[in-house]
Design a protein around this motif. Structure first.
Motif, PDB file in Angstrom:
ATOM      1  N   ASP A  20     -77.504  -3.130 -38.504  1.00  0.00           N
ATOM      2  CA  ASP A  20     -77.487  -4.516 -38.976  1.00  0.00           C
ATOM      3  C   ASP A  20     -76.986  -4.602 -40.414  1.00  0.00           C
ATOM      4  N   THR A  21     -76.763  -3.470 -41.042  1.00  0.00           N
ATOM      5  CA  THR A  21     -76.269  -3.458 -42.423  1.00  0.00           C
ATOM      6  C   THR A  21     -74.912  -4.141 -42.491  1.00  0.00           C
ATOM      7  N   ALA A  22     -74.816  -5.154 -43.360  1.00  0.00           N
ATOM      8  CA  ALA A  22     -73.581  -5.933 -43.476  1.00  0.00           C
ATOM      9  C   ALA A  22     -73.767  -6.975 -44.570  1.00  0.00           C
ATOM     10  N   ILE A  23     -72.674  -7.628 -44.894  1.00  0.00           N
ATOM     11  CA  ILE A  23     -72.754  -8.843 -45.699  1.00  0.00           C
ATOM     12  C   ILE A  23     -72.904 -10.002 -44.717  1.00  0.00           C
ATOM     13  N   TYR A  24     -73.894 -10.825 -44.953  1.00  0.00           N
ATOM     14  CA  TYR A  24     -74.177 -11.960 -44.072  1.00  0.00           C
ATOM     15  C   TYR A  24     -73.697 -13.246 -44.734  1.00  0.00           C
ATOM     16  N   TYR A  25     -72.971 -14.023 -43.955  1.00  0.00           N
ATOM     17  CA  TYR A  25     -72.411 -15.282 -44.428  1.00  0.00           C
ATOM     18  C   TYR A  25     -72.926 -16.429 -43.571  1.00  0.00           C
ATOM     19  N   CYS A  26     -73.165 -17.570 -44.199  1.00  0.00           N
ATOM     20  CA  CYS A  26     -73.384 -18.772 -43.399  1.00  0.00           C
ATOM     21  C   CYS A  26     -72.121 -19.631 -43.482  1.00  0.00           C
ATOM     22  N   ALA A  27     -71.940 -20.451 -42.456  1.00  0.00           N
ATOM     23  CA  ALA A  27     -70.758 -21.287 -42.365  1.00  0.00           C
ATOM     24  C   ALA A  27     -71.106 -22.608 -41.691  1.00  0.00           C
ATOM     25  N   TRP A  62     -64.627 -23.322 -38.576  1.00  0.00           N
ATOM     26  CA  TRP A  62     -65.668 -23.052 -39.567  1.00  0.00           C
ATOM     27  C   TRP A  62     -65.052 -23.304 -40.932  1.00  0.00           C
ATOM     28  N   ARG A  63     -65.249 -24.506 -41.406  1.00  0.00           N
ATOM     29  CA  ARG A  63     -64.508 -24.965 -42.575  1.00  0.00           C
ATOM     30  C   ARG A  63     -65.116 -24.494 -43.895  1.00  0.00           C
ATOM     31  N   TYR A  64     -66.440 -24.428 -43.940  1.00  0.00           N
ATOM     32  CA  TYR A  64     -67.111 -24.098 -45.199  1.00  0.00           C
ATOM     33  C   TYR A  64     -67.875 -22.792 -45.047  1.00  0.00           C
ATOM     34  N   TRP A  65     -67.778 -21.959 -46.100  1.00  0.00           N
ATOM     35  CA  TRP A  65     -68.417 -20.645 -46.078  1.00  0.00           C
ATOM     36  C   TRP A  65     -69.184 -20.423 -47.374  1.00  0.00           C
ATOM     37  N   GLY A  66     -70.282 -19.694 -47.250  1.00  0.00           N
ATOM     38  CA  GLY A  66     -70.986 -19.251 -48.435  1.00  0.00           C
ATOM     39  C   GLY A  66     -70.361 -17.974 -48.972  1.00  0.00           C
ATOM     40  N   GLN A  67     -70.916 -17.475 -50.050  1.00  0.00           N
ATOM     41  CA  GLN A  67     -70.358 -16.295 -50.709  1.00  0.00           C
ATOM     42  C   GLN A  67     -70.863 -14.995 -50.095  1.00  0.00           C
ATOM     43  N   GLY A  68     -71.907 -15.089 -49.280  1.00  0.00           N
ATOM     44  CA  GLY A  68     -72.437 -13.915 -48.608  1.00  0.00           C
ATOM     45  C   GLY A  68     -73.617 -13.301 -49.340  1.00  0.00           C
ATOM     46  N   THR A  69     -74.467 -12.639 -48.569  1.00  0.00           N
ATOM     47  CA  THR A  69     -75.598 -11.907 -49.134  1.00  0.00           C
ATOM     48  C   THR A  69     -75.692 -10.555 -48.425  1.00  0.00           C
ATOM     49  N   GLN A  70     -75.908  -9.503 -49.208  1.00  0.00           N
ATOM     50  CA  GLN A  70     -75.902  -8.145 -48.661  1.00  0.00           C
ATOM     51  C   GLN A  70     -77.250  -7.815 -48.020  1.00  0.00           C
ATOM     52  N   VAL A  71     -77.181  -7.293 -46.821  1.00  0.00           N
ATOM     53  CA  VAL A  71     -78.365  -6.765 -46.136  1.00  0.00           C
ATOM     54  C   VAL A  71     -78.100  -5.289 -45.857  1.00  0.00           C
ATOM     55  N   THR A  72     -78.992  -4.453 -46.349  1.00  0.00           N
ATOM     56  CA  THR A  72     -78.876  -3.016 -46.130  1.00  0.00           C
ATOM     57  C   THR A  72     -80.156  -2.504 -45.490  1.00  0.00           C
ATOM     58  N   VAL A  73     -79.998  -1.828 -44.351  1.00  0.00           N
ATOM     59  CA  VAL A  73     -81.145  -1.311 -43.619  1.00  0.00           C
ATOM     60  C   VAL A  73     -81.064   0.214 -43.612  1.00  0.00           C
ATOM     61  N   SER A  74     -82.065   0.835 -44.192  1.00  0.00           N
ATOM     62  CA  SER A  74     -82.090   2.306 -44.255  1.00  0.00           C
ATOM     63  C   SER A  74     -82.878   2.870 -43.076  1.00  0.00           C
ATOM     64  N   SER A  75     -82.491   4.060 -42.657  1.00  0.00           N
ATOM     65  CA  SER A  75     -83.154   4.689 -41.510  1.00  0.00           C
ATOM     66  C   SER A  75     -84.352   5.517 -41.938  1.00  0.00           C
TER      67      SER A  75
END
Length: 119
Positions: free
Chosen positions: A90-97, A106-119
């Protein structure tokens, strides 16, 4: 004007939870279908979940079904993504739109937020 700002990302261990928020500082989001997308390193941007303007129609990517929940509070102009049982993949940059009702873009986008999941 729609200006989306994501928050709530971070570094967590596998199995834990995070709640992402997407707030709009401009006009109301009540006329927009909202979506969460994610982009992992070296990969394209994929849809995670979408929710219609009034909330009855919700769709999830197969990879997150049963673990993630999308919701919205139109009074607060905010969309949420509750992520439980997080996995390293699930590690990724997450964006809402935002997608205006009646359009397919999808006309409008946020700047994104980083999610990092360690094992």
């Amino acid at each position: 004007q729609v200006q989306l700002v994501e928050s709530g990302g971070g570094l967590v261990q596998a199995g834990n939870s995070l709640r992402l928020s997407c707030a709009n500082s401009g006009r109301t989001l009540s006329a927009y279908t909202m979506g969460w997308f994610r982009q992992a390193p070296g990969k394209g941007r994929d849809v995670v979940a979408t929710i219609s303007s009034t909330g009855p129609n919700i769709h999830y990517a197969d990879s997150v079904k049963g673990r993630f929940t999308i919701s919205r509070d139109n009074a607060k102009n905010t969309v949420y993504l509750q992520m439980n049982g997080l996995k390293p993949e699930d590690t990724a940059i997450y964006y809402c739109a935002a997608q205006l009702n009646g359009t397919f873009t999808w006309r409008y986008w946020g700047q994104g937020t980083q999610v990092t999941v360690s094992s």
